[in-house]
Design a protein around this motif. Structure first.
Motif, PDB file in Angstrom:
ATOM      1  N   LEU A   5      57.654  47.451  25.100  1.00 21.00           N
ATOM      2  CA  LEU A   5      57.050  48.693  24.617  1.00 21.00           C
ATOM      3  C   LEU A   5      55.753  48.907  25.376  1.00 21.00           C
ATOM      4  O   LEU A   5      54.908  48.021  25.445  1.00 21.00           O
ATOM      5  CB  LEU A   5      56.747  48.604  23.116  1.00 21.00           C
ATOM      6  CG  LEU A   5      56.088  49.827  22.485  1.00 21.00           C
ATOM      7  CD1 LEU A   5      57.029  51.012  22.499  1.00 21.00           C
ATOM      8  CD2 LEU A   5      55.650  49.506  21.061  1.00 21.00           C
ATOM      9  N   GLY A   6      55.576  50.075  25.967  1.00 24.75           N
ATOM     10  CA  GLY A   6      54.355  50.353  26.720  1.00 24.75           C
ATOM     11  C   GLY A   6      54.080  51.829  26.781  1.00 24.75           C
ATOM     12  O   GLY A   6      54.902  52.660  26.399  1.00 24.75           O
ATOM     13  N   ALA A   7      52.887  52.172  27.281  1.00 24.13           N
ATOM     14  CA  ALA A   7      52.495  53.572  27.407  1.00 24.13           C
ATOM     15  C   ALA A   7      53.182  54.177  28.618  1.00 24.13           C
ATOM     16  O   ALA A   7      53.349  53.535  29.655  1.00 24.13           O
ATOM     17  CB  ALA A   7      50.981  53.683  27.555  1.00 24.13           C
ATOM     18  N   SER A   8      53.581  55.433  28.511  1.00 26.93           N
ATOM     19  CA  SER A   8      54.235  56.119  29.615  1.00 26.93           C
ATOM     20  C   SER A   8      53.219  56.489  30.681  1.00 26.93           C
ATOM     21  O   SER A   8      52.024  56.578  30.426  1.00 26.93           O
ATOM     22  CB  SER A   8      54.933  57.380  29.105  1.00 26.93           C
ATOM     23  OG  SER A   8      53.972  58.276  28.608  1.00 26.93           O
ATOM     24  N   ARG A   9      53.700  56.716  31.913  1.00 27.53           N
ATOM     25  CA  ARG A   9      52.801  56.987  33.028  1.00 27.53           C
ATOM     26  C   ARG A   9      52.137  58.360  32.939  1.00 27.53           C
ATOM     27  O   ARG A   9      51.121  58.597  33.558  1.00 27.53           O
ATOM     28  CB  ARG A   9      53.579  56.874  34.337  1.00 27.53           C
ATOM     29  CG  ARG A   9      54.118  55.462  34.581  1.00 27.53           C
ATOM     30  CD  ARG A   9      54.935  55.412  35.853  1.00 27.53           C
ATOM     31  NE  ARG A   9      55.471  54.076  36.091  1.00 27.53           N
ATOM     32  CZ  ARG A   9      56.266  53.784  37.107  1.00 27.53           C
ATOM     33  NH1 ARG A   9      56.602  54.714  37.988  1.00 27.53           N
ATOM     34  NH2 ARG A   9      56.719  52.540  37.244  1.00 27.53           N
ATOM     35  N   ALA A 319      48.904  59.188  23.906  1.00 28.21           N
ATOM     36  CA  ALA A 319      49.655  58.422  24.904  1.00 28.21           C
ATOM     37  C   ALA A 319      51.023  58.087  24.307  1.00 28.21           C
ATOM     38  O   ALA A 319      51.104  57.357  23.327  1.00 28.21           O
ATOM     39  CB  ALA A 319      48.903  57.160  25.298  1.00 28.21           C
ATOM     40  N   ARG A 320      52.083  58.626  24.885  1.00 31.25           N
ATOM     41  CA  ARG A 320      53.434  58.403  24.343  1.00 31.25           C
ATOM     42  C   ARG A 320      53.967  57.045  24.802  1.00 31.25           C
ATOM     43  O   ARG A 320      54.075  56.773  26.002  1.00 31.25           O
ATOM     44  CB  ARG A 320      54.363  59.517  24.805  1.00 31.25           C
ATOM     45  CG  ARG A 320      53.969  60.887  24.290  1.00 31.25           C
ATOM     46  CD  ARG A 320      54.838  61.966  24.911  1.00 31.25           C
ATOM     47  NE  ARG A 320      56.238  61.786  24.547  1.00 31.25           N
ATOM     48  CZ  ARG A 320      57.218  62.540  25.050  1.00 31.25           C
ATOM     49  NH1 ARG A 320      56.931  63.483  25.939  1.00 31.25           N
ATOM     50  NH2 ARG A 320      58.460  62.343  24.674  1.00 31.25           N
ATOM     51  N   ASN A 321      54.308  56.224  23.815  1.00 32.55           N
ATOM     52  CA  ASN A 321      54.861  54.916  24.122  1.00 32.55           C
ATOM     53  C   ASN A 321      56.358  55.011  24.357  1.00 32.55           C
ATOM     54  O   ASN A 321      57.043  55.904  23.836  1.00 32.55           O
ATOM     55  CB  ASN A 321      54.582  53.936  22.986  1.00 32.55           C
ATOM     56  CG  ASN A 321      53.103  53.628  22.860  1.00 32.55           C
ATOM     57  OD1 ASN A 321      52.391  53.571  23.855  1.00 32.55           O
ATOM     58  ND2 ASN A 321      52.633  53.451  21.631  1.00 32.55           N
ATOM     59  N   THR A 322      56.876  54.082  25.165  1.00 29.64           N
ATOM     60  CA  THR A 322      58.319  54.004  25.427  1.00 29.64           C
ATOM     61  C   THR A 322      58.793  52.579  25.173  1.00 29.64           C
ATOM     62  O   THR A 322      58.040  51.613  25.338  1.00 29.64           O
ATOM     63  CB  THR A 322      58.647  54.384  26.881  1.00 29.64           C
ATOM     64  OG1 THR A 322      57.947  53.502  27.767  1.00 29.64           O
ATOM     65  CG2 THR A 322      58.240  55.824  27.174  1.00 29.64           C
ATOM     66  N   LEU A 323      60.048  52.467  24.758  1.00 32.86           N
ATOM     67  CA  LEU A 323      60.675  51.162  24.571  1.00 32.86           C
ATOM     68  C   LEU A 323      61.683  50.974  25.687  1.00 32.86           C
ATOM     69  O   LEU A 323      62.601  51.790  25.858  1.00 32.86           O
ATOM     70  CB  LEU A 323      61.364  51.075  23.210  1.00 32.86           C
ATOM     71  CG  LEU A 323      62.051  49.739  22.928  1.00 32.86           C
ATOM     72  CD1 LEU A 323      61.021  48.634  22.744  1.00 32.86           C
ATOM     73  CD2 LEU A 323      62.941  49.835  21.689  1.00 32.86           C
ATOM     74  N   ASN A 324      61.512  49.923  26.471  1.00 35.45           N
ATOM     75  CA  ASN A 324      62.406  49.617  27.584  1.00 35.45           C
ATOM     76  C   ASN A 324      63.295  48.427  27.243  1.00 35.45           C
ATOM     77  O   ASN A 324      62.829  47.445  26.643  1.00 35.45           O
ATOM     78  CB  ASN A 324      61.609  49.304  28.844  1.00 35.45           C
ATOM     79  CG  ASN A 324      60.789  50.491  29.301  1.00 35.45           C
ATOM     80  OD1 ASN A 324      61.251  51.627  29.244  1.00 35.45           O
ATOM     81  ND2 ASN A 324      59.557  50.219  29.745  1.00 35.45           N
TER      82      ASN A 324
END
Length: 348
Positions: A5-9, A319-324
C-alpha cells in the motif's frame, strides 16, 4: 504473492483537484459568518403563562408584537440558550406578573415581580413588553419607532415627554436589581462520543466511532477529534482477490455556530491500513492518509449541558493510496470521501 500500500505518483494533481473543494468550504464558512452578523442580536425562548384571573389577557403573539415594536425584530427563538418565563395572574383587583430569566444550565439569572392595579390587562402586556425589551437590549428605549400598533398602557395621568425607564415601568412589588441581558456563550469546554458512517475511506461503506474534545467561545468552537473505522472489504482489479482496509485518524475541526446550525472546516491525518484477501501470501501494509474539506450540521440541547449533534461532511483526499499485488495495482482509493455522523456532547 505480495501486497503493498502506498501513495500514488499523482498526489500533487489530487491536491490540485481539491482546491475547488477547499474554496467552496471557505466560501461556506464566510457565508455562515455573514448570516450570523445579520442575526447577531440577542435572543431568548419565551414561555408565556396566563394564570388564574388572567385567562382573557392577550395571547403570546401580542407579547411578541410589543417586544418587536421596541427592538425592531422578534428576539424569540425556540432553540435559544436562555429562556424567559412571563406569568400573569389577577388577584384582589390587581394584575401580578413575574418575569424570570433562566439560562441553559437551568440557573435562574434574575427575576422581577410587578403589580398593576385595575382590570385592563393591556397595561400589563405593555409592562411585560418593556421589561423583556430592556432585559434583552438595555438600549431599546432609543431603538426604532413602533412599526405596528400595540395595546397602550392604561394611563391615569398625562404622559410626560421622554420618560425614563423608572417612570415608564409599573411599580414593582419588590425592589429588583437589574439582571444582565442574554449574552453569547462565553468560554466553555466540551467532550463528545459518537458514531460515523462513511463512503470513500475503504473499498465499501464502513462505520466507525469518534471521540472529541474541544473549547468554545461565543459562536466559535475548536475540536480535536479522533476516529477509528472498522475494516471493510471490496472487489479489486485482480479477481478473485479482494481488498480490505481500515482507518485510524485525527482531525482538527474549527466551527462557526448560528442558532442550532454550524459549519466547519475539517483537516485530517491518519494511518490507513490495507491487505489483500484471497491470495496465497497475505501481508498487511500501512500508508499515511490526508484529507481536508467541510462539515455542516445541527445541535440541540437534550438536558442542560448535554447536547445531541448530527452532521454531514465531504472530504477531499490529498494523496490517493493504492494497493499493489505483486507489483501491479489492485485497488486505488477514491479522491474523496463523505460521511454522516451523530454524537453526544457534554459542555462544562
Amino acid at each position: 504473492m505480495s501486497t503493498r500500500l502506498g501513495a500514488s505518483r499523482d498526489s500533487i494533481r489530487a491536491m490540485q483537484r481539491l482546491a475547488p473543494l477547499a474554496a467552496c468550504a471557505l466560501w461556506a464558512i464566510m457565508f455562515v459568518g455573514t448570516v450570523r452578523n445579520a442575526h447577531a442580536a440577542a435572543s431568548v425562548r419565551l414561555v408565556y403563562v396566563r394564570g388564574p384571573g388572567a385567562e382573557r389577557c392577550p395571547t403570546e403573539e401580542v407579547v411578541h408584537a410589543a417586544v418587536r415594536s421596541r427592538l425592531g425584530y422578534d428576539p424569540f427563538i425556540t432553540w435559544a440558550h436562555d429562556t424567559l418565563f412571563a406569568e400573569v395572574t389577577h388577584i384582589a383587583g390587581a394584575f401580578r406578573t413575574r418575569v424570570k430569566l433562566v439560562d441553559d444550565t437551568n440557573t435562574e439569572r434574575g427575576a422581577r415581580e410587578m403589580s398593576v392595579p385595575g382590570d385592563d390587562c393591556a397595561a400589563v402586556i405593555e409592562a411585560i413588553g418593556l421589561t423583556i425589551s430592556l432585559t434583552i437590549d438595555p438600549n431599546s428605549l432609543i431603538g426604532p419607532p413602533q412599526s405596528q400598533p400595540v395595546p397602550p398602557p392604561r394611563a391615569e395621568t398625562e404622559t410626560e415627554p421622554e420618560l425614563t425607564p423608572a417612570q415608564t415601568a409599573p411599580p414593582a412589588r419588590e425592589n429588583p436589581e437589574p439582571w444582565p441581558p442574554p449574552q453569547p456563550r462565553s468560554l466553555s469546554v466540551h467532550i463528545g462520543l459518537g458514531v460515523v458512517g462513511s463512503l470513500g475511506t475503504a473499498p465499501a461503506a464502513t462505520a466507525g466511532a469518534t471521540f472529541s474534545v474541544g473549547a468554545g467561545w461565543r459562536a466559535l468552537t475548536l475540536d480535536l477529534e479522533g476516529r477509528a473505522d472498522l475494516p471493510a472489504s471490496g472487489a479489486s482489479e485482480r479477481p478473485p482477490a479482494q481488498v480490505r482496509s481500515w482507518l485510524l485518524a485525527g482531525s482538527i475541526v474549527p466551527c462557526l455556530h448560528v442558532g442550532p446550525f454550524f459549519g466547519c472546516g475539517v483537516a485530517s491525518v491518519g494511518d490507513q491500513g490495507a491487505t489483500a484477501v484471497g491470495v496465497q501470501v497475505r501481508r498487511e501494509d500501512h500508508a499515511a492518509w490526508w484529507a481536508a474539506g467541510a462539515r455542516g450540521g445541527t445541535e440541540f440541547s437534550l438536558s442542560g449541558p448535554l447536547f445531541f449533534r448530527a452532521y454531514a461532511e465531504l472530504l477531499g483526499t490529498l494523496a490517493r493510496n493504492t494497493l499493489n499485488i505483486d507489483g501491479e495495482e489492485a485497488y486505488r482509493f477514491p479522491p474523496w470521501s463523505g460521511g454522516v455522523g451523530f454524537s453526544l456532547a457534554w459542555r462544562f
